[in-house]
Design a protein around this motif. Structure first.
Motif, PDB file in Angstrom:
ATOM      1  N   GLY A  14       0.788  -1.228   0.000  1.00 56.06           N
ATOM      2  CA  GLY A  14       0.000   0.000   0.000  1.00 56.06           C
ATOM      3  C   GLY A  14       0.823   1.283   0.000  1.00 56.06           C
ATOM      4  N   GLY A  16       2.327   2.455  -2.456  1.00 55.86           N
ATOM      5  CA  GLY A  16       2.143   3.111  -3.761  1.00 55.86           C
ATOM      6  C   GLY A  16       3.072   2.587  -4.842  1.00 55.86           C
ATOM      7  N   LYS A  17       3.747   1.472  -4.560  1.00 59.29           N
ATOM      8  CA  LYS A  17       4.760   0.949  -5.491  1.00 59.29           C
ATOM      9  C   LYS A  17       4.220   0.722  -6.900  1.00 59.29           C
ATOM     10  N   SER A  18       3.145  -0.085  -7.006  1.00 59.33           N
ATOM     11  CA  SER A  18       2.706  -0.455  -8.356  1.00 59.33           C
ATOM     12  C   SER A  18       2.119   0.733  -9.120  1.00 59.33           C
ATOM     13  N   SER A  19       1.342   1.600  -8.454  1.00 61.73           N
ATOM     14  CA  SER A  19       0.785   2.769  -9.160  1.00 61.73           C
ATOM     15  C   SER A  19       1.915   3.649  -9.675  1.00 61.73           C
ATOM     16  N   ARG A 157      -6.178   0.957   0.624  1.00 60.10           N
ATOM     17  CA  ARG A 157      -6.743  -0.356   0.267  1.00 60.10           C
ATOM     18  C   ARG A 157      -8.279  -0.323   0.420  1.00 60.10           C
ATOM     19  N   GLU A 160      -9.927   1.220  -2.464  1.00 58.03           N
ATOM     20  CA  GLU A 160      -9.921   0.332  -3.640  1.00 58.03           C
ATOM     21  C   GLU A 160     -11.099  -0.643  -3.574  1.00 58.03           C
ATOM     22  N   MET A 206       1.690  12.582   0.002  1.00 61.64           N
ATOM     23  CA  MET A 206       2.041  12.967  -1.377  1.00 61.64           C
ATOM     24  C   MET A 206       1.104  12.325  -2.383  1.00 61.64           C
TER      25      MET A 206
END
Ligand code: CDP
Ligand code: CDP
Length: 223
Positions: A14, A16-19, A157, A160, A206
């Motif tokens: 959560g 923010g890695k994949s986004s 999460r 989502e 951020m």
């Protein structure tokens, strides 16, 4: 035209890695490799085949039956397990918990790390996971370690799930995230850890756009 580069993005669930990795790959016109999807696929395979994922020996045996392929389609990265597209089937908490468990096994990590290193040979990539800066791409051009408070990650999460029409319990999400954080950062092999030369970015306050911009500026200074 930029020279070949690699960006390693690590951090807890959560953060923010994949986004962020997806958007970076989009703007930098390079490949995005979601290594978490690979661990999730092994977890999914165990659940779908009735293999006890808490039994290391059984999971190790199952590895030889398991063929993974990643492709890049218009709708984003797709993951195929023995020719079946399982991209949507791996996005739930049950699979996440199984992924976190099988990710503690040496044989699983060895097989997946080998695939990840082969996929990123001689091409520019953004790769995200838990051990990218420390193990998979130790010589990455840029290493980023993303963090955010547990409260914020659980909220993300939660949103989502709400968007998908589900209404989970926020407290349960928080507990699950904490459990996974603990398991991922306390395992013996390749625990979740900031590489010494990684730059830590706290994403709690951020936006995705702000973080992407900051990372691209950092990359430009490195190249
Ligand atoms: O890959 P990881 O588990 O680290 O996180 P993610 O799936 O990229 O992000 C989880 C959720 O948080 C997504 O819905 C993102 O859109 C959201 N997010 C956000 O609202 N603000 C950020 N700065 C980063 C992520
Ligand atoms: O999206 P989220 O951050 O929730 O998880 P993920 O990146 O899809 O990863 C699922 C699980 O796979 C993690 O909890 C880790 O246990 C494991 N994983 C890992 O051990 N090493 C990686 N490079 C990527 C994921």
């Amino acid at each position: 035209m930029m020279s070949t580069f690699s960006i390693a993005i690590d951090g807890p669930a959560g953060a923010g890695k994949s986004s962020i990795a997806k958007e970076l790959a989009n703007q930098l016109q390079c490949i995005y490799i979601d290594t978490g999807a690979m661990y999730r696929s092994v977890g999914y395979y165990c659940i779908s085949q009735g293999i006890d994922y808490a039994n290391e020996e059984q999971v190790e045996q199952a590895l030889s039956e398991l063929h993974l392929k990643l492709t890049l389609e218009e709708e984003g990265q797709q993951i195929f397990l023995n020719e079946k597209n399982i991209s949507l089937l791996i996005r739930n908490n049950q699979v996440a918990a199984a992924a976190s468990k099988v990710a503690t096994y040496a044989a699983v990590r060895k097989a997946l790390v080998k695939m990840q290193q082969e996929m990123s040979k001689s091409t520019s990539v953004v790769m995200d996971g838990r051990d990218i800066g420390t193990v998979v791409l130790p010589h990455a051009t840029l290493k980023i370690f993303l963090t955010a408070s547990v409260e914020e990650r659980a909220q993300r999460r939660y949103k989502e799930y709400v968007q998908k029409g589900e209404k989970p319990c926020l407290e349960t999400l928080k507990v699950e995230i904490k459990e996974r954080d603990y398991q991922d950062s306390h395992r013996k092999i390749s625990p979740l850890k900031k590489a010494e030369d990684a730059i830590e970015v706290d994403t709690t306050y951020m936006t995705i756009d702000e973080i992407v911009k900051q990372i691209i500026d950092l990359l430009k200074r490195r190249l």
